[in-house]
Scaffold this motif. Structure first.
Motif, short mmCIF file in Angstrom:
data_model
loop_
_atom_site.label_atom_id
_atom_site.label_comp_id
_atom_site.label_asym_id
_atom_site.label_seq_id
_atom_site.Cartn_x
_atom_site.Cartn_y
_atom_site.Cartn_z
N ALA A 54 -32.09 21.43 2.58
CA ALA A 54 -32.54 20.15 2.30
C ALA A 54 -33.23 19.55 3.30
CB ALA A 54 -31.33 19.43 1.83
N GLU A 103 -38.66 25.10 1.17
CA GLU A 103 -39.01 24.47 -0.11
C GLU A 103 -39.73 25.17 -0.92
OE1 GLU A 103 -37.49 21.82 -0.74
OE2 GLU A 103 -36.72 20.96 1.50
N TRP A 161 -30.87 14.25 5.74
CA TRP A 161 -31.04 15.71 5.50
C TRP A 161 -31.96 16.39 6.19
CZ3 TRP A 161 -29.47 12.04 1.87
CH2 TRP A 161 -28.16 12.30 1.22
N GLY A 176 -34.15 19.51 -2.02
CA GLY A 176 -34.37 21.05 -1.73
C GLY A 176 -33.71 21.66 -2.92
N PRO A 182 -30.76 14.22 -0.90
CA PRO A 182 -31.18 15.57 -0.35
C PRO A 182 -32.38 15.70 -1.29
CG PRO A 182 -29.35 15.85 -1.24
CD PRO A 182 -29.37 14.16 -1.40
#
Length: 464
Positions: A417, A210, A422, A408, A406
């Motif tokens: 994600a 992330e 998710w 991401g 999701p």
């Protein structure tokens, strides 16, 4: 214990957890974590005030509520997510039964950032536990009060053979990354994300990254400028701009630039008063190094000809930089090349939307893109013409909180994600199981005869 010893201790229980860590036990662990968070609200608020100067309401909205929501949502849907799923056979697999069985990856590592140090450590932990894993959490050393509190919460509420918190600096992260974790979940900068991915390659660990990037805002022709200004000001200046999905810069039709910047000034004053430094609603920068970086970006942009619309006041000792809006920022300024990650907002006038879209696509893929318009055709056009981790239409930040979507990035802004199912999937291996019931496979086995050739040809004709 050393990071290596912590990993070894948790990994030793992987086999037992695979069968013994039932859904009921996972829910019980999550319930205890939720109870501990509720019991420590005042401590959480004090820690985040010390690390980031976060106002109590902002702590509740952006740190506590997202974790409790994740726990509630996960607990409600866990049985369905974890249930083995039957799949239909394809033509060439008639006579077989296919099943997908989610199983835990094993022992995972969660490396959390400093900007939302509680939420982004424990939110990921919820998904890891739900999927049946043991987890090592490495909080950010740049948020020391929150890091220490995370360790206390884990010790009080979570089984020692399930969750461990390892505190420390870069050397600790480096030693952790050398261990053969089954999955690594990292939140932070793209530069460090590359380091994490390189380390994961050595042990062939799967990763979720992330990251961030320069998330643009586009105001379409005819957009409601006042509503857009309010949403942009909220999204940009929450947590003093230290948010991975904060608006990085705004594209506005040239004819609307003056009215929009005026509306921005009004919204900033409404949110933080005439002197944001004294506001109880405005956070502080994480530390001196980040302050110096942002002040340098701002000073360079002004020296190169940018126009200061509002803000610009700074005090290093207090880690304070006022909500700042600029126009006429030259393209060669570092402010336009680097992710800002602070309370400085360039507003860019445009004449042709095609130029804006081309500029966005020429850069690194952002974690978020925001669009303000009521024109459905324009929404579809921009969504199709750009690539980003997510899109917010007439809103900023809020898609992070939507657990049926999701969350991401893509490319430079992330990999994989999180949130909801998710997040569960990120920490799970979806194991395929194929049972042969009455499949006709013998003709495909050696020795290859004329009958085998005819059969293979018939199958090819059937499927192709």
């Amino acid at each position: 214990m050393t990071p290596a010893e912590v990993y070894t201790q948790l990994a030793a229980g992987d086999a037992a957890r695979r069968t013994g860590f039932t859904l009921a036990k996972r829910r019980a662990v999550l319930a205890k974590l939720a109870a501990e968070l509720r019991a420590r609200e005042s401590e959480i608020m004090a820690a985040l005030a010390a690390d980031l100067g976060k106002p109590p309401v902002e702590v509740r909205i952006s740190e506590i509520i997202p974790i409790l929501s994740e726990i509630r949502h996960t607990t409600k849907h866990l049985k369905r997510w974890a249930k083995p799923r039957r799949v239909w056979p394809t033509l060439s697999m008639l006579g077989t039964r296919g099943t997908i069985r989610p199983e835990p990856k094993g022992t995972v590592l969660i490396i959390a950032p400093w900007n939302y140090p509680l939420c982004l450590a424990l939110g990921s932990l919820v998904s890891a536990i739900a999927a049946g894993n043991a987890a090592v959490i490495k909080p950010s050393e740049l948020a020391p009060a929150t890091s220490a509190l995370i360790a206390q919460i884990a010790a009080a509420a979570l089984p020692a053979d399930l969750v461990a918190v390892v505190e420390g600096g870069v050397e600790v992260s480096t030693e952790l990354l050398a261990q053969p974790f089954d999955h690594i979940f990292f939140t932070g900068s793209p530069a460090v994300g590359r380091v994490v991915m390189a380390a994961a390659a050595k042990t062939l660990a799967s990763v979720t990254l992330e990251l961030g990037g320069k998330s643009p805002v586009i105001l379409g022709p005819g957009a409601n400028l006042q509503k857009a200004a309010r949403m942009v000001a909220w999204g940009k200046f929450q947590n003093a701009g230290q948010t991975c999905i904060a608006p990085d810069h705004v594209y506005v039709p040239r004819a609307d630039q003056a009215a929009f910047t005026q509306a921005l000034r009004a919204e900033i004053a409404k949110m933080y008063g005439a002197t944001p430094e004294t506001s109880r609603s405005f956070a502080r920068l994480i530390g001196a190094r980040h302050f110096s970086r942002l002040k340098g970006l701002l000073d360079e942009a002004l020296a190169k000809g940018a126009t200061l619309i509002t803000g610009g006041e700074a005090e290093e000792a207090a880690r304070y930089l006022a909500p700042t809006v600029l126009t006429d920022v030259p393209g060669e300024a570092a402010l336009m090349r680097e992710e800002i990650f602070g309370p400085v907002l360039p507003v860019i006038a445009y004449d042709a939307l095609e130029t804006v879209l081309a500029e966005i696509e020429a850069g690194e893929k952002p974690l978020a893109l925001y669009l303000f318009t009521k024109d459905r055709a324009l929404i579809n056009r921009i969504s199709a013409a750009t690539t980003s981790g997510g899109v917010g239409v007439n809103v900023t930040l809020a898609h992070f909180l939507h657990l049926n979507l999701p969350f991401g990035g893509v490319g430079n802004s992330g990999l994989g994600a999180a949130h909801g199912r998710w997040g569960f999937a990120a920490f799970s291996h979806e194991k395929p199981i194929l049972e042969n019931r009455f499949a006709v496979l013998d003709p495909l086995m050696p020795p290859y005869t004329k009958m085998s050739a005819r059969f293979a040809k018939a199958v090819q004709k059937l499927v192709g």
